[in-house]
Design a protein around this motif. Structure first.
Motif, PDB file in Angstrom:
ATOM      1  N   GLU A 223       0.844  -1.209   0.000  1.00  0.00           N
ATOM      2  CA  GLU A 223       0.000   0.000   0.000  1.00  0.00           C
ATOM      3  C   GLU A 223       0.876   1.254   0.000  1.00  0.00           C
ATOM      4  O   GLU A 223       0.654   2.184  -0.765  1.00  0.00           O
ATOM      5  CB  GLU A 223      -0.920   0.037   1.235  1.00  0.00           C
ATOM      6  N   LEU A 224       1.872   1.233   0.899  1.00  0.00           N
ATOM      7  CA  LEU A 224       2.751   2.398   1.002  1.00  0.00           C
ATOM      8  C   LEU A 224       3.536   2.596  -0.293  1.00  0.00           C
ATOM      9  O   LEU A 224       3.672   3.716  -0.797  1.00  0.00           O
ATOM     10  CB  LEU A 224       3.706   2.247   2.193  1.00  0.00           C
TER      11      LEU A 224
ATOM     12  N   CYS B 248       3.035  14.418   0.654  1.00  0.00           N
ATOM     13  CA  CYS B 248       3.668  13.093   0.595  1.00  0.00           C
ATOM     14  C   CYS B 248       3.045  12.188   1.649  1.00  0.00           C
ATOM     15  O   CYS B 248       2.798  12.626   2.775  1.00  0.00           O
ATOM     16  CB  CYS B 248       5.171  13.261   0.864  1.00  0.00           C
ATOM     17  N   PRO B 249       2.756  10.938   1.288  1.00  0.00           N
ATOM     18  CA  PRO B 249       2.327  10.007   2.344  1.00  0.00           C
ATOM     19  C   PRO B 249       3.485   9.809   3.320  1.00  0.00           C
ATOM     20  O   PRO B 249       4.638   9.943   2.908  1.00  0.00           O
ATOM     21  CB  PRO B 249       2.020   8.714   1.584  1.00  0.00           C
TER      22      PRO B 249
ATOM     23  N   ALA C  95       1.292   4.193  -2.754  1.00  0.00           N
ATOM     24  CA  ALA C  95       1.049   5.609  -2.453  1.00  0.00           C
ATOM     25  C   ALA C  95       2.271   6.445  -2.828  1.00  0.00           C
ATOM     26  O   ALA C  95       2.137   7.540  -3.388  1.00  0.00           O
ATOM     27  CB  ALA C  95       0.720   5.789  -0.974  1.00  0.00           C
TER      28      ALA C  95
ATOM     29  N   ARG D  89       2.455   6.868  -6.572  1.00  0.00           N
ATOM     30  CA  ARG D  89       1.505   7.885  -7.053  1.00  0.00           C
ATOM     31  C   ARG D  89       2.023   9.284  -6.766  1.00  0.00           C
ATOM     32  O   ARG D  89       1.900  10.187  -7.594  1.00  0.00           O
ATOM     33  CB  ARG D  89       0.120   7.682  -6.409  1.00  0.00           C
ATOM     34  N   PHE D  90       2.626   9.465  -5.585  1.00  0.00           N
ATOM     35  CA  PHE D  90       3.182  10.768  -5.235  1.00  0.00           C
ATOM     36  C   PHE D  90       4.316  11.142  -6.188  1.00  0.00           C
ATOM     37  O   PHE D  90       4.387  12.272  -6.683  1.00  0.00           O
ATOM     38  CB  PHE D  90       3.677  10.759  -3.783  1.00  0.00           C
TER      39      PHE D  90
END
Lengths: 428, 141
Positions: free
Chosen positions: B22-23, B97-98, B26, B29-30
């Motif tokens: 998941e991270l 950012c995540p 993410a 995508r960032f």
């Protein structure tokens, strides 16, 4: 670091968010309203709202979303007003079919913003506008630059730039330029107009060696940013990557282009240790993408390939001049111009000797476009000098010195003229 | 302006724990967003300091120490190089950012020096000296 006063800190944050988001805001509103000028005004309204609201009630958790929501509300209000107006008009004229663009526009809202940004670039660079207007509008709509910033960059008055932008928006509205992606043959011409505008902005920054110097590198950065965005939005277009490659490689030489006392340093005399290796590797990667997408290459990719020959050579002596001549041959075929021919002649001199190059340059002396171009006699003087024809060389350098507008260049050319020893000098 | 954005290490990153899918998604995508905005110039993730070396300078002495290094929070686990218009813009991007780590973490923004920062220090003599040194380093000069 000293802490900024809170109001000042908020103002700086708003400016940063605005620079990041304004292009997307205008693009989305233009999609809803089908009117780029109005879209920009409503996006500006959202900015004004932020400037009033955020210093009072704090910067929202997600400032970009706040701006977008505020701007979209205003666009929806505008559409309602328009529909009401159309309904009234329709009733008066007994026309029963009022336009339903509003529903359509509201549905569009959640779609990918990328295509809207691309549409906005195409509209801002539309051929119905003068080139000056395209440049100003692109910096305003996609760069989020204010009138004072654009005016400073182009050494024009704010009133001139403001008027140029207002007139450009009016022209777009009057010509009913649609907010859409051009297709097929039209697309190629329109894309080349977009690339031309981006490269003009870049050159405005790159050519600057005096005046408002501090803003000029920022113009290069802005052009590079627009080019990189374009490369992500139109990833299948070879020429987009070609232009990005050209700008990355030219930017890599930035630090080497000026000598200790601010004088320009010619490419072959530059200290290559000062070239930025990160930008070179980015440029070479972009060129590789351009090459993988097209055969034969377009004019920007070819110019990038020439720049890459220099970037790959660790010393000026290692330059692959034979390849550069071949690339100029290809460039002269698809984008023939006397300037390209003159550059090609310089490469021929390096690859095959001054005599071969002199034949080409002599053929260019009748070109109307080069009549007052100081580089023609300057190049010719250089070739004559290499061939040991001192007297003729001196005359050419003197003529070049008369023609140039640039004082530093004039001094250099006069010195070269004076250095031409009387007949019987060296031959190489 | 260019900034270096430093992702600081955590206990997990230092022990080589890889991010969850998941991270990873993410972060991808960032990164994609950074590229589409024309901001990203470069970026990499670093292996734990246990794979690293440190060279200490003391006078003429050079002492090499093998990782891992103790002060986890001072270590770097990854970096980006960004082209932005202001430090404030870099801050706004970092906020989007995540969290790049599985536990609480820090990201540090450091503007790069440009040639203009050295303009006063570089006397013509110093500049000529530097050029001479570089010329002697060139194999074919």
């Amino acid at each position: 670091m000293t802490e900024l006063p809170p109001q000042e800190a908020v103002r700086k944050r708003i400016a940063a968010v605005w620079h990041m988001e304004s292009g997307k805001l205008v693009a989305r509103l233009a999609r809803m309203l089908r009117d780029v000028g109005r879209a920009e005004e409503l996006a500006q309204d959202a900015l004004v709202a932020a400037l009033e609201d955020w210093p009072r009630s704090g910067v929202p958790e997600n400032p970009a979303a706040w701006l977008m929501t505020t701007a979209k509300h205003r666009a929806v209000d505008e559409l309602r007003r328009r529909r009401l107006h159309e309904r009234k008009a329709a009733m008066l004229s007994c026309d029963v079919e009022p336009a339903g663009e509003g529903d359509d526009a509201e549905r569009a809202v959640d779609e990918d913003i990328g295509d809207d940004l691309l549409r906005l670039m195409f509209v801002a660079c539309h051929p119905v506008l003068s080139v000056d207007a395209r440049v100003a509008l692109t910096l305003r709509l996609l760069g989020g630059l204010g009138t004072p910033e654009i005016a400073r960059a182009f050494l024009a008055s704010e009133a001139t730039i403001q008027q140029r932008i207002v007139r450009a928006k009016r022209t777009l509205a009057e010509a009913r330029v649609p907010f859409e992606l051009p297709r097929d043959d039209d697309r190629r011409a329109r894309l080349s107009s977009v690339l031309e505008v981006v490269y003009l902005v870049f050159n405005e920054g790159y050519a600057a060696t005096s005046g408002e110097r501090w803003l000029k590198p920022e113009l290069c950065d802005e052009a590079l940013r627009l080019g990189r965005i374009l490369a992500a939005l139109a990833a299948q277009e070879s020429e987009v990557h070609g232009l990005v490659a050209l700008m990355e490689i030219q930017s890599s030489r930035h630090r080497a282009r000026l000598g200790a006392s601010g004088e320009p340093v010619l490419l072959l005399d530059q200290d290559r240790a000062l070239w930025d290796p990160l930008l070179i590797s980015r440029g070479l990667a972009a060129l590789a993408r351009a090459e993988s997408l097209a055969a034969p290459l377009g004019p920007y990719a070819l110019q990038a390939a020439i720049a890459a020959c220099h970037a790959r050579a660790r010393t000026a002596a290692e330059t692959d001049w034979t390849r550069i001549v071949a690339l100029y041959d290809a460039l002269a075929e698809i984008a023939p111009s006397p300037i390209v021919a003159l550059n090609r002649a310089v490469a021929v001199a390096m690859a095959y000797g001054a005599a071969a190059a002199l034949l080409i340059v002599d053929g260019l002396r009748s070109e109307a476009k080069l009549q007052n171009y100081h580089l023609l006699p300057s190049v010719r003087g250089d070739l004559l000098l290499k061939l040991g024809r001192q007297d003729e060389a001196r005359a050419e350098f003197e003529r070049a010195a008369q023609l140039t507008q640039n004082a530093r260049e004039r001094a250099l050319l006069s010195r070269r003229a004076a250095e031409c020893a009387p007949a019987g000098g060296r031959i190489n | 302006m260019k900034v270096m954005v430093l992702v600081k290490a955590t206990k997990e990153s230092e022990s080589g724990v890889l991010p969850t899918p998941e991270l990873l998604g993410a972060m991808t995508r960032f990164n994609e967003e950074l590229i589409r905005a024309g901001v990203m110039l470069a970026g990499e993730g670093l292996k734990p300091s246990s794979a690293g070396r440190r060279v200490h300078f003391a006078g003429e002495r050079r002492t090499v120490t093998d990782g891992p290094f103790a002060e986890t929070k001072e270590l770097v686990a990854g970096f980006w190089l960004w082209q932005v218009r202001s430090v404030e813009e870099a801050v706004e991007w970092v906020k989007r950012c995540p969290n790049p780590m599985l536990s609480d973490s820090d990201i540090e923004i450091r503007p790069l020096y440009g040639p203009e920062d050295f303009a006063e220090l570089m006397t013509p003599e110093l500049q000529a000296l530097g050029e001479d040194q570089r010329r002697r380093l060139e194999p074919n000069a």
